[in-house]
Design an enzyme around this catalytic site. Structure first.
Site, PDB file in Angstrom:
ATOM      1  N   HIS A   1      39.722  34.778  34.522  1.00  0.00           N
ATOM      2  CA  HIS A   1      39.454  34.710  35.956  1.00  0.00           C
ATOM      3  C   HIS A   1      38.228  34.090  36.424  1.00  0.00           C
ATOM      4  O   HIS A   1      38.181  33.272  37.372  1.00  0.00           O
ATOM      5  CB  HIS A   1      39.626  36.000  36.542  1.00  0.00           C
ATOM      6  CG  HIS A   1      39.669  36.024  38.060  1.00  0.00           C
ATOM      7  ND1 HIS A   1      40.953  35.186  38.864  1.00  0.00           N
ATOM      8  CD2 HIS A   1      38.960  36.415  39.330  1.00  0.00           C
ATOM      9  CE1 HIS A   1      40.602  35.413  40.023  1.00  0.00           C
ATOM     10  NE2 HIS A   1      39.537  36.049  40.449  1.00  0.00           N
ATOM     11  N   ASP A   2      37.119  34.083  35.657  1.00  0.00           N
ATOM     12  CA  ASP A   2      35.825  33.790  36.221  1.00  0.00           C
ATOM     13  C   ASP A   2      35.802  32.408  35.901  1.00  0.00           C
ATOM     14  O   ASP A   2      34.834  31.572  36.471  1.00  0.00           O
ATOM     15  CB  ASP A   2      34.744  34.647  35.201  1.00  0.00           C
ATOM     16  CG  ASP A   2      34.172  35.603  35.791  1.00  0.00           C
ATOM     17  OD1 ASP A   2      34.620  35.950  36.996  1.00  0.00           O
ATOM     18  OD2 ASP A   2      33.323  36.257  35.243  1.00  0.00           O
TER      19      ASP A   2
ATOM     20  N   ASP B   1      43.691  33.436  32.814  1.00  0.00           N
ATOM     21  CA  ASP B   1      43.260  34.244  33.829  1.00  0.00           C
ATOM     22  C   ASP B   1      44.352  35.305  33.955  1.00  0.00           C
ATOM     23  O   ASP B   1      45.725  34.937  34.302  1.00  0.00           O
ATOM     24  CB  ASP B   1      43.499  33.282  35.123  1.00  0.00           C
ATOM     25  CG  ASP B   1      42.870  34.401  36.636  1.00  0.00           C
ATOM     26  OD1 ASP B   1      42.918  35.460  36.287  1.00  0.00           O
ATOM     27  OD2 ASP B   1      42.875  33.801  37.433  1.00  0.00           O
TER      28      ASP B   1
ATOM     29  N   ARG C   1      32.546  48.415  38.727  1.00  0.00           N
ATOM     30  CA  ARG C   1      32.329  46.999  38.265  1.00  0.00           C
ATOM     31  C   ARG C   1      32.582  46.606  36.882  1.00  0.00           C
ATOM     32  O   ARG C   1      33.102  45.556  36.643  1.00  0.00           O
ATOM     33  CB  ARG C   1      31.009  46.519  38.516  1.00  0.00           C
ATOM     34  CG  ARG C   1      30.382  45.313  38.196  1.00  0.00           C
ATOM     35  CD  ARG C   1      31.176  44.167  38.961  1.00  0.00           C
ATOM     36  NE  ARG C   1      30.796  42.934  38.870  1.00  0.00           N
ATOM     37  CZ  ARG C   1      31.041  41.893  39.611  1.00  0.00           C
ATOM     38  NH1 ARG C   1      31.858  41.976  40.477  1.00  0.00           N
ATOM     39  NH2 ARG C   1      30.375  40.659  39.261  1.00  0.00           N
TER      40      ARG C   1
ATOM     41  N   SER D   1      40.206  33.156  44.340  1.00  0.00           N
ATOM     42  CA  SER D   1      40.538  34.616  44.081  1.00  0.00           C
ATOM     43  C   SER D   1      40.656  34.949  45.569  1.00  0.00           C
ATOM     44  O   SER D   1      41.635  34.597  46.228  1.00  0.00           O
ATOM     45  CB  SER D   1      39.259  35.340  43.478  1.00  0.00           C
ATOM     46  OG  SER D   1      39.630  36.504  42.961  1.00  0.00           O
TER      47      SER D   1
END
Lengths: 417, 417
Positions: free
Chosen positions: B369-370, B336, B227, B157
């Site tokens: 993405h994680d 992602d 968040r 990232s």
């Protein structure tokens, strides 16, 4: 009529307020003893009263779908691209009815109305309304207008969900169900975005637990943020890229200038706006927050979250469509990541499983979810052709289609919102 | 060492604070006269000082990448899935260095540090730092540690962007550039989400123009919202669906219970949480907002937005990679949607155009993405195999690779952030 109004517009239109004294029991169990619906119509109802179509609006829409309220209006109604003489929903052929849904903030009874029980604004006391409730109130309006059967019920996004609910709850009262850029229920991601929007509104210190009107304040920042998040999900990544990604020229919209893409220019090295997309989002959020009620936004997102007609059929959506004989037209857009084509295909499969007649079209379009509001040639051509055929069928009064019969016993247990 | 620490963990680790008296001129033109960097290392530096790898962290990461600070820690460092003895980044082979970036809030100089000029918290006066600034400060740390050349610089990232910057700014100081789930610059949609996050923080009334610490307050709601939005973009729609979409059993995470999916149960018909995904997002937002500094969040998102090394090369990124001979390993994940495989492929093309050696792997993974943080077998196996080969190559001291030469004159004009 002014020269400034385009020739293919329905022109100047005037909303009508319909008051209903009959109580409406909502899905939540709460009762609205009386309510108003703000309505617009375009075109002429024929002598047989058979050419009426209902337009169902989405999250931020209202009754003003086409035309202008005044020659000074900067913009026409929200679906003017598709409604008008010679347009996809042709007002030379159809009598078009559009209303502001219950819980709205454009004239129908909602959180900004006065609660007759308390003589104060409803605010947060306005009950949560569901898609089913809206469709019920639309059926009451239908009776009021002395229309027995809609030639079509049409809507995109949350409007498309109302179309599905019509086909399930009142299968004998519509000939065509046109459901665009919608889904049979939200994904967890959709709900997550809605929850962020709600949280941004309810955590705004000016929200006052929904009683901001009584406090003479407004959760402007919260609503602005909610809209900014929403707006990102309405546009495709590609649409944003082509709008903001590469250009170094000034970008203008509705007279507002969003400056240059500063990535290739001078960076602020601060937290001011550096990129066009930032000022564009601010502009959209700001404009929206000045014209929309925060409690209505909460209600609309909750109606979206709750929608899932399959819960009355043990999760088998196809069973929801076992009754009635309306024909379905579904359309989706390739870059719509809010309700992607995959979701419409799911629905097509359930409709086919229920032995229903379905026309389905996936349209290549760069504009994301918002595409359904735009005059994209392949979309409006298909839309127009379908409705022209529907109108011919209506005029020929195809004997195969009458009388409408329930083909299966109703097995719905009436729990779905 | 406690029994509770897994055998493949680096175990108990202790951060070290490095103070730098040399001034650092930032890309913005501002100067940090002195600064601290908080650092952790794992494994042993070999006698040749050639086996050091640098780990660059992403938006919310810090120096604590692996192991435990105490046997009582509930969780290990943020990349413990990939760093440890026998793991992909094998601490039996490599000396692993990870630092909290400048502007962070975990010990390195940042907005929560005391500004020596004013003897108050830096707060909003901490200058905007860019990826280039971070890499410069990392090179200063490298000199301090007496390391001439990294065996590899590795990051996912925003960390992957630092890897790219290393290959561009210090092409002779790394052997391998491992860039995971990243992009050569943000899309307009990425920037839009970041702007929503920033707006939610700066419009929180407790933000006090960034001087919340002086006011003894904290923009908790704003950071929580930021968040929540971010978290949605880290997870794939599919991952959310499998986590929350269908289950009707209680969902637990880290001891917190998120209740049932109430879609199939009783709806609240209010604005309380109805769906697991809502309580999950609240939990994530709440936990994060208690452990992260709001000004740091603003800085990190701005560093992301500004990153675009191509601006020094008239938009032709391939020219940025004309110098040096480090090898590239790129990995991306199928679901992602923050930095989709397409963006890594763009980068592969530019690297190939620059005649660089590239290994590229797209990993099918449902986690969005994680995924780069997780021990997904195909991912960690490929990662591990690549680094083992790199280590063998290092030990054999391949003569083809030495000495490093600049193959083209540097044409960079040093404007990119």
């Amino acid at each position: 009529m002014s020269d400034s109004i385009p020739i293919d517009s329905v022109g100047l239109v005037e909303p009508q307020l319909h008051h209903f004294d009959e109580p409406l029991t909502l899905r939540s169990g709460k009762v609205l003893a009386e309510f108003d619906l703000m309505v617009e119509t375009y075109g002429e109802l024929n002598a047989e009263r058979s050419n009426a179509v209902l337009i169902c609006h989405a999250l931020s829409g209202d009754h003003h779908a086409a035309g202008y309220h005044s020659v000074d209006d900067a913009k026409p109604g929200w679906w003017d691209a598709c409604i008008g003489p010679g347009k996809a929903i042709d007002t030379n052929l159809f009598f078009v009815v559009c209303l502001n849904n219950l819980g709205g903030c454009a004239g129908s009874t909602g959180p900004t109305s006065i609660n007759p029980d308390s003589n104060k604004y409803y605010g947060p006391d306005f009950p949560v309304v569901t898609v089913r409730d809206w469709v019920r109130s639309q059926a009451m309006l239908m009776d009021r207008l002395d229309i027995e059967k809609w030639a079509a019920v049409i809507g995109g996004s949350l409007g498309g969900m109302q179309v599905l609910r019509w086909a399930i709850s009142y299968p004998e009262r519509l000939r065509h169900a046109i459901c665009i850029a919608a889904a049979p229920k939200l994904s967890a991601q959709n709900i997550a975005f809605n929850e962020v929007a709600r949280h941004s509104i309810t955590s705004d210190p000016f929200f006052h637990a929904g009683r901001y009107l009584e406090h003479g304040t407004y959760p402007k920042q919260g609503l602005m943020l909610a809209r900014m998040v929403g707006h990102i999900t309405y546009l495709s990544d590609g649409a944003m890229r082509s709008k903001f990604g590469k250009t170094v020229t000034d970008f203008e919209l509705e007279g507002a200038n969003f400056g240059r893409d500063l990535r290739t220019g001078t960076l602020s090295f601060g937290f001011n706006v550096d990129f066009q997309v930032e000022s564009y989002l601010h502009y959209q959020g700001e404009r929206f927050s000045e014209n929309f009620d925060a409690n209505t936004y909460l209600l609309m997102t909750k109606a979206l979250d709750y929608f899932d007609p399959s819960v009355d059929f043990d999760g088998d959506l196809s069973r929801a469509f076992m009754n009635g004989d309306c024909k379905f037209m579904l359309m989706s857009f390739s870059t719509d990541w809010r309700f992607p084509p995959e979701r419409s295909r799911e629905l097509v499969n359930d409709l086919l499983k229920a032995d229903r007649e379905v026309t389905y079209l996936e349209i290549d379009a760069d504009q994301g979810h918002d595409a359904f509001l735009l005059a994209i040639p392949r979309y409006v051509n298909a839309f127009s052709a379908y409705l022209k055929r529907a109108h011919r069928e209506l005029m020929s009064n195809d004997p195969d289609r009458e009388p409408t019969q329930k083909r299966y016993p109703v097995t719905e247990n009436n729990n779905a919102p």
